[in-house]
Structures are given as structure tokens and as C-alpha cells.
Design a protein around this motif. Structure first.
Motif, PDB file in Angstrom:
ATOM      1  N   HIS A 176      15.194  -1.265  -6.070  1.00  0.00           N
ATOM      2  CA  HIS A 176      14.259  -1.251  -7.195  1.00  0.00           C
ATOM      3  C   HIS A 176      13.765   0.185  -7.397  1.00  0.00           C
ATOM      4  CE1 HIS A 176      11.033  -0.730  -4.283  1.00  0.00           C
ATOM      5  NE2 HIS A 176      11.501  -1.769  -3.612  1.00  0.00           N
ATOM      6  N   TYR A 177      13.039   0.388  -8.479  1.00  0.00           N
ATOM      7  CA  TYR A 177      12.482   1.709  -8.784  1.00  0.00           C
ATOM      8  C   TYR A 177      10.956   1.695  -8.752  1.00  0.00           C
ATOM      9  CZ  TYR A 177      17.068   3.490  -9.976  1.00  0.00           C
ATOM     10  OH  TYR A 177      18.379   3.904  -9.908  1.00  0.00           O
ATOM     11  N   PHE A 178      10.417   0.920  -7.807  1.00  0.00           N
ATOM     12  CA  PHE A 178       8.983   0.906  -7.582  1.00  0.00           C
ATOM     13  C   PHE A 178       8.615   1.988  -6.563  1.00  0.00           C
ATOM     14  CE2 PHE A 178       9.607  -3.333  -9.239  1.00  0.00           C
ATOM     15  CZ  PHE A 178       8.454  -3.590  -9.949  1.00  0.00           C
ATOM     16  N   GLY A 179       7.431   2.565  -6.736  1.00  0.00           N
ATOM     17  CA  GLY A 179       6.854   3.346  -5.660  1.00  0.00           C
ATOM     18  C   GLY A 179       6.351   2.378  -4.599  1.00  0.00           C
ATOM     19  N   VAL A 180       6.471   2.753  -3.334  1.00  0.00           N
ATOM     20  CA  VAL A 180       6.084   1.859  -2.240  1.00  0.00           C
ATOM     21  C   VAL A 180       4.967   2.522  -1.435  1.00  0.00           C
ATOM     22  CG1 VAL A 180       6.839   0.653  -0.168  1.00  0.00           C
ATOM     23  CG2 VAL A 180       8.396   0.876  -2.127  1.00  0.00           C
ATOM     24  N   MET A 181       3.831   1.850  -1.343  1.00  0.00           N
ATOM     25  CA  MET A 181       2.702   2.325  -0.555  1.00  0.00           C
ATOM     26  C   MET A 181       2.597   1.473   0.713  1.00  0.00           C
ATOM     27  SD  MET A 181       0.101   4.286   0.016  1.00  0.00           S
ATOM     28  CE  MET A 181      -0.443   5.122  -1.474  1.00  0.00           C
ATOM     29  N   TRP A 182       2.770   2.132   1.867  1.00  0.00           N
ATOM     30  CA  TRP A 182       2.606   1.468   3.163  1.00  0.00           C
ATOM     31  C   TRP A 182       1.218   1.830   3.693  1.00  0.00           C
ATOM     32  CZ3 TRP A 182       6.451  -1.699   5.104  1.00  0.00           C
ATOM     33  CH2 TRP A 182       7.704  -1.603   4.473  1.00  0.00           C
ATOM     34  N   GLU A 196       8.748   2.054 -12.033  1.00  0.00           N
ATOM     35  CA  GLU A 196       8.474   0.741 -12.615  1.00  0.00           C
ATOM     36  C   GLU A 196       7.134   0.163 -12.177  1.00  0.00           C
ATOM     37  OE1 GLU A 196      11.850  -1.520 -11.405  1.00  0.00           O
ATOM     38  OE2 GLU A 196      13.151  -0.694 -12.971  1.00  0.00           O
ATOM     39  N   GLY A 197       6.488   0.812 -11.214  1.00  0.00           N
ATOM     40  CA  GLY A 197       5.226   0.295 -10.708  1.00  0.00           C
ATOM     41  C   GLY A 197       5.041   0.670  -9.250  1.00  0.00           C
ATOM     42  N   THR A 198       4.115   0.004  -8.579  1.00  0.00           N
ATOM     43  CA  THR A 198       3.836   0.284  -7.169  1.00  0.00           C
ATOM     44  C   THR A 198       3.747  -1.018  -6.387  1.00  0.00           C
ATOM     45  OG1 THR A 198       2.557   2.254  -7.791  1.00  0.00           O
ATOM     46  CG2 THR A 198       2.264   1.418  -5.550  1.00  0.00           C
ATOM     47  N   LEU A 199       4.415  -1.059  -5.243  1.00  0.00           N
ATOM     48  CA  LEU A 199       4.304  -2.174  -4.302  1.00  0.00           C
ATOM     49  C   LEU A 199       3.452  -1.723  -3.123  1.00  0.00           C
ATOM     50  CD1 LEU A 199       8.033  -3.382  -4.216  1.00  0.00           C
ATOM     51  CD2 LEU A 199       6.157  -4.297  -5.599  1.00  0.00           C
TER      52      LEU A 199
END
Length: 300
Positions: A236-242, A82-85
Motif C-alpha cells: 500500500h502507499y500509506f504512511g505507517v506510524m509505529w 494515501e493516508g496514515t496507519l
């Protein structure tokens, strides 16, 4: 299975039996060519690769849709991206986000999926078998000779001494490609390196010098859901960038039953040689070792 569209039928030898190799083989067979895939691993490595996955953006999804049943595989086996956080690692603060909204995806002509590796590989493999693509598993390439037009055909030799002849060699064997190294030595080596068209695997150099280590691992989705500190990642179905100091982690739900994490960092813990992508042996890391690791800033 396919009518011959090519004016001249060629025999292609594709080194690498992963997604890119299978995809190239399928489309070449559709054009009427003869295709053999050469792969160093046994077939079980691919068929039983339960963990790890792939991000399939819309431009690639549109191509895969041309293969019967592929969109159905994406919908049943994959998960939508769904996007990227973007999180600041030290504070856990959300500092940015990218949303793949419906209007944007409509303009791109397809959806963005995250798909377990083995589901995509098995679908492509069955299609390749059905259209008579040939396979040589457990064939470790030692060297390749690309021949002279009209005099000799290209030849690939295994570490066991087996020889394979074809008209065209395609390298689909990963970012540290053995075949790429042999075809383009002048681009990948210093000026004083050999210009020979025969190079062995020991001469390979890393093609991502700024990223010393790149590790992907999976956690069963139920374990993440049942962890009170990590459960929020499964909502959620976001990719997560730390984003950290010299270390970056990218993670997200992949398919129906796994949470996949990619770690990038500019120091090497496991020595100078690449690890095989299918390595499953656990390597313990102590808390003291993690705390004592010195990192330098890196843009990924």
C-alpha cells in the motif's frame, strides 16, 4: 528571464541551499531581485543524495505546481500518500487510520506526495540556474553582521575568512539554524546570554528539546519487498506510524525505489552535537544495546 516587479531591487543572501533556500531564491528572482545562495556543503552532496525523501502535503504541492514541470516530477518520481496507519509497536495491532480520500483531496486542491530528495532538489536547482540565481557552495558561515541602515550593509563571513555583502540575509539553514540563532538570540537563549548581533556556531542550541535524536534512513524497496516479514509494508502507499514506549517510527514508500524510515526518541546515543544530515557511514548497534536501552514515554 523575469521582468522586474519590485519597486526597489535588492540583493538577497540566502544561507542554506536545500529545498527552502532554492524555493525562496526562485520566487525572489521572479520578483526581479538579485539572489545569491550560500551553502556549506559541496554541490555533489545534493545532486548525489540518492536516499531520503520529503512528504509534500497539498498546501505545498499547490505552490510547487506554479513552477513549470514540478507536477510532472511529482507524478513520475514521487509516490502518492494515501493516508496514515497507526500501529501499536509492541503488538503490531492497527489502532487507527487516516484516509486521504478523493473527496478530501479535491477540497484541498491537490494531492499528497512523497518525493525523493534529490529529484526535487535537482528540479529546483536547474530552474534557479536558468533564472540566474548565484551560488556559493563550500561556504561555511562563521558569523553574520546585520549592519546599520544607511551606514553599512549586512555581511556574512566564512570560516575561511571570505566575506559576502548583500542587502538582506535570509536564514534557510535548517531547524538548528545558525542564522536564526544570530538574528534572534534573545528568544533562543537564557536572559543572561549575549545580546550581540554576532554569534558563532558553537553557541547553537537545539530547538527541539523534547526529541533528543531524530534519524532518517532508507532501505531499497526491493529488499523490503523480498523480506517475508516486511513485504506487507509495500502492499500500500500509506504512511505507517509505529507508536512505542518513548520511541516512534514513521515510514513509507518514497518515490519508485526506496522505503524511508524516520525514528524519533528522547535519549541521545551519538553525543551532544548534531550529525550532518548527509552522513552515510554505518554505525553498528548490537542487539544487547537495543534491548538494554531505557526509554521514557514521549508524545510525538
Amino acid at each position: 528571464m523575469f521582468p522586474s516587479y519590485a519597486d526597489h531591487i535588492l540583493h538577497f543572501g540566502i544561507v542554506g541551499g536545500s529545498i527552502s533556500g532554492l524555493s525562496a531564491a526562485y520566487w525572489l528572482r521572479r520578483a526581479g531581485h538579485i539572489v545569491t545562495i550560500i551553502e556549506k556543503h559541496p554541490i555533489q552532496v545534493f545532486q548525489d543524495q540518492k536516499y531520503g525523501g520529503l512528504r509534500i502535503p497539498p498546501n505545498i504541492t499547490r505552490l510547487f505546481k506554479k513552477i513549470d514541470g514540478m507536477e510532472d516530477t511529482f507524478q513520475k518520481k514521487g509516490s502518492l500518500n494515501e493516508g496514515t496507519l497507526f500501529y501499536q509497536e509492541e503488538t503490531g495491532e492497527v489502532v487507527g487510520r487516516t484516509l486521504f480520500e478523493e473527496e478530501l483531496m479535491a477540497d484541498l486542491g491537490s494531492k499528497y506526495y512523497r518525493v525523493p530528495y534529490s529529484d526535487l532538489w535537482n528540479h529546483l536547482y536547474e530552474f534557479c540556474k536558468a533564472c540566474d540565481v548565484r551560488f556559493k557552495f563550500d561556504f561555511q558561515v562563521a558569523r553574520a553582521t546585520f549592519g546599520n541602515p544607511g551606514k553599512e550593509v549586512p555581511k556574512i563571513t566564512s570560516t575561511a575568512g571570505e566575506e559576502f555583502h548583500c542587502d538582506v540575509i535570509i536564514g534557510a539553514d535548517g531547524h538548528n539554524s545558525t542564522i536564526r540563532e544570530m538574528i534572534l538570540p534573545d528568544l533562543l537563549h537564557d536572559e543572561d546570554s549575549s545580546d550581540s548581533d554576532e554569534l558563532d556556531e558553537s553557541s547553537k542550541a537545539a530547538h527541539f528539546p523534547n526529541i533528543e535524536e531524530w534519524v532518517t534512513f532508507s532501505i531499497p524497496l526491493d529488499k523490503v519487498k523480498n523480506d517475508s516479514d516486511l513485504n506487507f509494508l509495500t502492499q500500500h502507499y500509506f504512511g505507517v506510524m509505529w507508536m512505542g514506549d518513548g520511541v516512534a517510527h514513521f515510514s513509507g514508500i518514497e518515490g519508485n525505489d526506496q522505503y524511508v524510515i524516520n525514528v524519533f526518541y528522547p535519549f541521545r546515543r551519538f553525543g551532544s552535537d548534531d550529525m550532518d544530515w548527509d552522513s552515510t557511514e554505518p554505525i553498528p548497534v548490537s542487539a544487547e544495546e537495543i534491548e538494554g536501552t531505557e526509554c521514557v514515554p514521549l508524545c510525538v
